[in-house]
Motif scaffolding. Structure first.
Motif, mmCIF file in Angstrom:
data_model
loop_
_atom_site.group_PDB
_atom_site.id
_atom_site.type_symbol
_atom_site.label_atom_id
_atom_site.label_comp_id
_atom_site.label_asym_id
_atom_site.label_seq_id
_atom_site.Cartn_x
_atom_site.Cartn_y
_atom_site.Cartn_z
ATOM 1 N N ARG A 1 10.567 6.597 -13.523
ATOM 2 C CA ARG A 1 11.115 7.539 -14.243
ATOM 3 C C ARG A 1 10.802 8.015 -15.665
ATOM 4 N NH1 ARG A 1 16.221 5.411 -11.446
ATOM 5 N NH2 ARG A 1 16.542 6.574 -9.686
ATOM 6 N N ARG A 2 10.837 6.711 -16.456
ATOM 7 C CA ARG A 2 10.319 7.114 -17.932
ATOM 8 C C ARG A 2 8.865 7.604 -17.834
ATOM 9 N NH1 ARG A 2 10.824 8.659 -22.487
ATOM 10 N NH2 ARG A 2 9.869 7.670 -24.005
ATOM 11 N N GLY A 3 8.101 7.176 -16.846
ATOM 12 C CA GLY A 3 6.651 7.728 -16.880
ATOM 13 C C GLY A 3 6.878 9.139 -16.693
ATOM 14 N N ALA A 4 7.536 9.461 -15.832
ATOM 15 C CA ALA A 4 7.504 11.010 -15.650
ATOM 16 C C ALA A 4 8.086 11.745 -16.594
ATOM 17 C CB ALA A 4 8.512 11.223 -14.344
ATOM 18 N N GLU A 5 8.794 11.010 -17.546
ATOM 19 C CA GLU A 5 9.433 11.998 -18.610
ATOM 20 C C GLU A 5 8.251 12.101 -19.761
ATOM 21 O OE1 GLU A 5 12.625 9.209 -20.023
ATOM 22 O OE2 GLU A 5 14.127 9.920 -18.523
ATOM 23 N N LEU A 6 7.336 10.878 -19.446
ATOM 24 C CA LEU A 6 6.162 10.991 -20.640
ATOM 25 C C LEU A 6 5.198 11.806 -20.138
ATOM 26 C CD1 LEU A 6 6.479 7.101 -21.515
ATOM 27 C CD2 LEU A 6 6.902 8.858 -23.150
ATOM 28 N N GLY A 7 5.220 12.348 -18.989
ATOM 29 C CA GLY A 7 4.010 13.089 -18.274
ATOM 30 C C GLY A 7 2.843 12.147 -17.888
ATOM 31 N N ILE A 8 3.174 10.991 -17.478
ATOM 32 C CA ILE A 8 1.917 10.010 -16.913
ATOM 33 C C ILE A 8 1.594 10.677 -15.527
ATOM 34 C CG2 ILE A 8 1.213 7.875 -16.520
ATOM 35 C CD1 ILE A 8 3.137 6.895 -18.529
ATOM 36 N N ASN A 9 0.221 10.608 -15.257
ATOM 37 C CA ASN A 9 -0.079 10.995 -14.063
ATOM 38 C C ASN A 9 -0.498 9.630 -13.337
ATOM 39 O OD1 ASN A 9 -1.536 11.514 -11.547
ATOM 40 N ND2 ASN A 9 -3.186 12.442 -12.520
ATOM 41 N N TYR A 10 0.146 9.133 -12.370
ATOM 42 C CA TYR A 10 0.085 7.702 -11.635
ATOM 43 C C TYR A 10 -0.866 7.668 -11.012
ATOM 44 C CZ TYR A 10 4.546 6.203 -13.707
ATOM 45 O OH TYR A 10 5.502 5.674 -14.909
ATOM 46 N N ALA A 11 -1.787 8.649 -10.690
ATOM 47 C CA ALA A 11 -3.004 8.471 -9.798
ATOM 48 C C ALA A 11 -3.827 8.009 -10.933
ATOM 49 C CB ALA A 11 -3.321 9.930 -9.334
ATOM 50 N N ILE B 1 9.469 11.033 -7.521
ATOM 51 C CA ILE B 1 8.308 11.560 -7.834
ATOM 52 C C ILE B 1 7.281 11.531 -6.654
ATOM 53 C CG2 ILE B 1 6.055 10.923 -9.300
ATOM 54 C CD1 ILE B 1 8.060 9.494 -11.045
ATOM 55 N N THR B 2 6.803 12.677 -6.583
ATOM 56 C CA THR B 2 5.806 12.949 -5.510
ATOM 57 C C THR B 2 4.537 11.904 -5.713
ATOM 58 O OG1 THR B 2 5.895 15.080 -5.219
ATOM 59 C CG2 THR B 2 3.758 14.346 -4.368
ATOM 60 N N ASP B 3 4.242 11.091 -4.591
ATOM 61 C CA ASP B 3 3.278 9.916 -4.930
ATOM 62 C C ASP B 3 1.896 10.666 -4.919
ATOM 63 O OD1 ASP B 3 1.702 7.595 -4.637
ATOM 64 O OD2 ASP B 3 2.891 6.682 -3.221
ATOM 65 N N PRO B 4 1.037 10.222 -5.810
ATOM 66 C CA PRO B 4 -0.188 11.181 -6.056
ATOM 67 C C PRO B 4 -1.431 10.234 -5.488
ATOM 68 C CG PRO B 4 0.277 10.043 -8.156
ATOM 69 C CD PRO B 4 1.499 9.934 -7.202
ATOM 70 N N THR B 5 -0.827 8.698 -5.020
ATOM 71 C CA THR B 5 -1.861 7.696 -4.749
ATOM 72 C C THR B 5 -2.559 7.862 -3.465
ATOM 73 O OG1 THR B 5 -0.145 6.240 -5.706
ATOM 74 C CG2 THR B 5 -1.946 5.226 -4.588
ATOM 75 N N GLU B 6 -3.848 7.722 -3.539
ATOM 76 C CA GLU B 6 -4.576 7.826 -2.116
ATOM 77 C C GLU B 6 -4.525 6.517 -1.431
ATOM 78 O OE1 GLU B 6 -8.708 9.603 -1.964
ATOM 79 O OE2 GLU B 6 -8.546 10.109 -3.977
ATOM 80 N N TYR B 7 -3.910 6.384 -0.541
ATOM 81 C CA TYR B 7 -3.975 5.072 0.497
ATOM 82 C C TYR B 7 -5.097 5.206 1.741
ATOM 83 C CZ TYR B 7 0.522 4.685 -1.955
ATOM 84 O OH TYR B 7 1.492 4.360 -3.012
ATOM 85 N N GLU B 8 -5.169 3.948 2.023
ATOM 86 C CA GLU B 8 -6.225 3.789 3.258
ATOM 87 C C GLU B 8 -5.511 4.583 4.487
ATOM 88 O OE1 GLU B 8 -7.414 -0.054 3.566
ATOM 89 O OE2 GLU B 8 -8.549 -0.115 1.713
ATOM 90 N N GLU B 9 -4.188 4.276 4.765
ATOM 91 C CA GLU B 9 -3.790 4.948 5.913
ATOM 92 C C GLU B 9 -2.633 6.134 5.345
ATOM 93 O OE1 GLU B 9 -2.321 1.887 8.171
ATOM 94 O OE2 GLU B 9 -4.237 1.172 8.540
#
Length: 217
Positions: free
Chosen positions: A168-178, A209-217
């Motif tokens: 949540r703090r990262g979202a406030e800071l505008g971090i792209n977790y990808a 937060i919509t998960d931007p991560t690329e997963y194998e499955e």
């Protein structure tokens, strides 16, 4: 005032703390200890430090891969799958890793006349990792203060909050977790099944937060 260093792996937690405390941080320190995922994490640490105009260094701790026992150091196939609460996740402990890294960071901080070292351990780490617990942070903070002329302090502001709170703090800071890495297997994409992938998914979902991560499955 930029009077601090940070241990920055390139994962969600340390990158969030990097941005959270960017106005105080003069130096980012990453450690390459031969884990499966160091090669995936560290480039993100470097990239974010450069983006913020913070000097970044990488310390090689190859001896840990040679002498320490942990599934993190034994190849992707050794990494257990499941939730962090599961007993088998204890195999991912790298003995006294944070103690070693903090000791080095404390020495680097004093050598650069920096007064604080930030570390991004959080409440979800407590069950599995002894060197993430509040009592450990308190003890090493006292040791750092007693053992340095500049009285270096250890700052661990996320110790008693959850990874969801960090997200949540990262979202406030505008971090792209990808632009972060979590997976312990260290493949081309996140495996989606190891403890840290499961924790990442849950934290982002619970934080809305919509998960931007690329997963194998």
């Amino acid at each position: 005032m930029k009077d601090s260093a940070i241990i920055v792996s390139g994962g969600m937690d340390s990158i969030t703390l990097l941005y959270d405390k960017k106005d105080e941080i003069a130096l980012g320190i990453s450690f390459d200890y031969g884990s499966n995922h160091n090669a995936r994490e560290i480039p993100f640490a470097k990239m974010h430090c450069e983006r913020l105009g913070i000097k970044h260094i990488v310390i090689n701790l190859g001896f840990m891969h040679q002498y320490f026992k942990s599934s993190l150091l034994e190849g992707a196939d050794a990494i257990p799958e499941g939730n962090y609460a599961d007993e088998n996740m204890k195999s991912t402990v790298v003995p006294f890793r944070n103690g070693i890294m903090l000791s080095i960071a404390i020495g680097i901080a004093e050598s650069n006349n920096l007064k604080k070292v930030f570390i991004a351990n959080h409440g979800g780490d407590h069950t599995i990792y002894p060197d993430c617990r509040p009592e450990f942070i308190k003890a090493i903070d006292e040791a750092a203060t007693a053992g340095t002329y500049v009285k270096v302090r250890i700052e661990a502001p996320y110790t008693n909050i959850t990874k969801t709170d960090i997200a949540r703090r990262g979202a406030e800071l505008g971090i792209n977790y990808a632009e972060t890495w979590s997976c312990y297997k260290g493949g081309e994409k996140h495996c989606g099944k190891c403890g840290t992938c499961v924790e990442r998914k849950e934290a982002l979902e619970l934080a809305g937060i919509t998960d931007p991560t690329e997963y194998e499955e």
